[in-house]
Design a protein around this motif. Sequence first.
Motif, PDB file in Angstrom:
ATOM      1  N   ASP A  26      12.958 -64.566 -79.657  1.00  0.00           N
ATOM      2  CA  ASP A  26      13.867 -65.095 -78.639  1.00  0.00           C
ATOM      3  C   ASP A  26      14.448 -66.449 -79.005  1.00  0.00           C
ATOM      4  N   SER A  27      14.331 -66.838 -80.262  1.00  0.00           N
ATOM      5  CA  SER A  27      14.795 -68.164 -80.654  1.00  0.00           C
ATOM      6  C   SER A  27      16.307 -68.294 -80.519  1.00  0.00           C
ATOM      7  N   GLY A  28      16.724 -69.327 -79.833  1.00  0.00           N
ATOM      8  CA  GLY A  28      18.135 -69.649 -79.721  1.00  0.00           C
ATOM      9  C   GLY A  28      18.925 -68.871 -78.688  1.00  0.00           C
ATOM     10  N   ILE A  29      18.292 -68.019 -77.896  1.00  0.00           N
ATOM     11  CA  ILE A  29      19.036 -67.274 -76.881  1.00  0.00           C
ATOM     12  C   ILE A  29      19.487 -68.250 -75.794  1.00  0.00           C
ATOM     13  N   GLN A  30      20.760 -68.163 -75.431  1.00  0.00           N
ATOM     14  CA  GLN A  30      21.345 -69.083 -74.464  1.00  0.00           C
ATOM     15  C   GLN A  30      21.768 -68.350 -73.200  1.00  0.00           C
ATOM     16  N   ILE A  31      21.736 -69.071 -72.079  1.00  0.00           N
ATOM     17  CA  ILE A  31      22.310 -68.538 -70.848  1.00  0.00           C
ATOM     18  C   ILE A  31      23.809 -68.352 -71.103  1.00  0.00           C
ATOM     19  N   GLY A  32      24.333 -67.204 -70.731  1.00  0.00           N
ATOM     20  CA  GLY A  32      25.737 -66.901 -70.979  1.00  0.00           C
ATOM     21  C   GLY A  32      25.976 -66.137 -72.269  1.00  0.00           C
ATOM     22  N   GLU A  33      24.921 -65.911 -73.062  1.00  0.00           N
ATOM     23  CA  GLU A  33      25.082 -65.192 -74.329  1.00  0.00           C
ATOM     24  C   GLU A  33      25.399 -63.718 -74.075  1.00  0.00           C
ATOM     25  N   VAL A  34      26.240 -63.148 -74.914  1.00  0.00           N
ATOM     26  CA  VAL A  34      26.686 -61.761 -74.791  1.00  0.00           C
ATOM     27  C   VAL A  34      25.789 -60.844 -75.631  1.00  0.00           C
ATOM     28  N   LEU A  35      25.395 -59.709 -75.035  1.00  0.00           N
ATOM     29  CA  LEU A  35      24.624 -58.674 -75.725  1.00  0.00           C
ATOM     30  C   LEU A  35      25.399 -57.366 -75.626  1.00  0.00           C
ATOM     31  N   VAL A  36      25.309 -56.539 -76.669  1.00  0.00           N
ATOM     32  CA  VAL A  36      25.950 -55.223 -76.636  1.00  0.00           C
ATOM     33  C   VAL A  36      24.926 -54.150 -76.979  1.00  0.00           C
ATOM     34  N   MET A  37      25.095 -52.968 -76.394  1.00  0.00           N
ATOM     35  CA  MET A  37      24.183 -51.867 -76.653  1.00  0.00           C
ATOM     36  C   MET A  37      24.368 -51.372 -78.087  1.00  0.00           C
ATOM     37  N   GLU A  38      23.268 -51.158 -78.768  1.00  0.00           N
ATOM     38  CA  GLU A  38      23.321 -50.703 -80.157  1.00  0.00           C
ATOM     39  C   GLU A  38      24.032 -49.352 -80.276  1.00  0.00           C
ATOM     40  N   GLU A  39      23.726 -48.419 -79.382  1.00  0.00           N
ATOM     41  CA  GLU A  39      24.319 -47.082 -79.435  1.00  0.00           C
ATOM     42  C   GLU A  39      25.775 -47.048 -78.989  1.00  0.00           C
ATOM     43  N   ASN A  40      26.151 -47.979 -78.096  1.00  0.00           N
ATOM     44  CA  ASN A  40      27.507 -47.988 -77.551  1.00  0.00           C
ATOM     45  C   ASN A  40      27.934 -49.434 -77.297  1.00  0.00           C
ATOM     46  N   PRO A  41      28.600 -50.079 -78.263  1.00  0.00           N
ATOM     47  CA  PRO A  41      28.981 -51.492 -78.123  1.00  0.00           C
ATOM     48  C   PRO A  41      29.917 -51.791 -76.952  1.00  0.00           C
ATOM     49  N   GLU A  42      30.431 -50.765 -76.285  1.00  0.00           N
ATOM     50  CA  GLU A  42      31.269 -50.990 -75.103  1.00  0.00           C
ATOM     51  C   GLU A  42      30.425 -51.416 -73.897  1.00  0.00           C
ATOM     52  N   ILE A  43      29.102 -51.139 -73.945  1.00  0.00           N
ATOM     53  CA  ILE A  43      28.188 -51.527 -72.867  1.00  0.00           C
ATOM     54  C   ILE A  43      27.752 -52.967 -73.141  1.00  0.00           C
ATOM     55  N   THR A  44      28.095 -53.865 -72.213  1.00  0.00           N
ATOM     56  CA  THR A  44      27.910 -55.297 -72.430  1.00  0.00           C
ATOM     57  C   THR A  44      27.060 -55.928 -71.331  1.00  0.00           C
ATOM     58  N   LEU A  45      26.190 -56.853 -71.757  1.00  0.00           N
ATOM     59  CA  LEU A  45      25.375 -57.648 -70.841  1.00  0.00           C
ATOM     60  C   LEU A  45      25.625 -59.123 -71.116  1.00  0.00           C
ATOM     61  N   VAL A  46      25.354 -59.963 -70.105  1.00  0.00           N
ATOM     62  CA  VAL A  46      25.403 -61.408 -70.264  1.00  0.00           C
ATOM     63  C   VAL A  46      24.077 -61.970 -69.765  1.00  0.00           C
TER      64      VAL A  46
END
Length: 89
Positions: A26-46
């Motif tokens: 978890d090093s360096g993870i920031q509030i507001g950082e964008v994550l994408v699903m490995e199987e489907n990069p169109e699925i996005t989390l913040v």
Amino acid sequence: MTSENTSHGIVRSIRNFVVEIEFHDDSGIQIGEVLVMEENPEITLVVISSSKYDKCFFCASLSEVYHITSGAKFIRKEEVVKMPIVTGK
């Protein structure tokens, strides 16, 4: 995009539009950082908050959550959400 050269997390739980993700590194993870699903990069989390559990974070889904399953992998984009600032006249 492969998980070998980027940090990734696994979905632990989903409630409404909030997804809890656990990272092995978890090093360096920031509030507001964008994550994408490995199987489907169109699925996005913040990332919106850290969890009470080590290496876990709460994320807001910017996609329909029925596309997200427990155990799904999300990859760090290593960028944060950027919003344009509009100034008045």
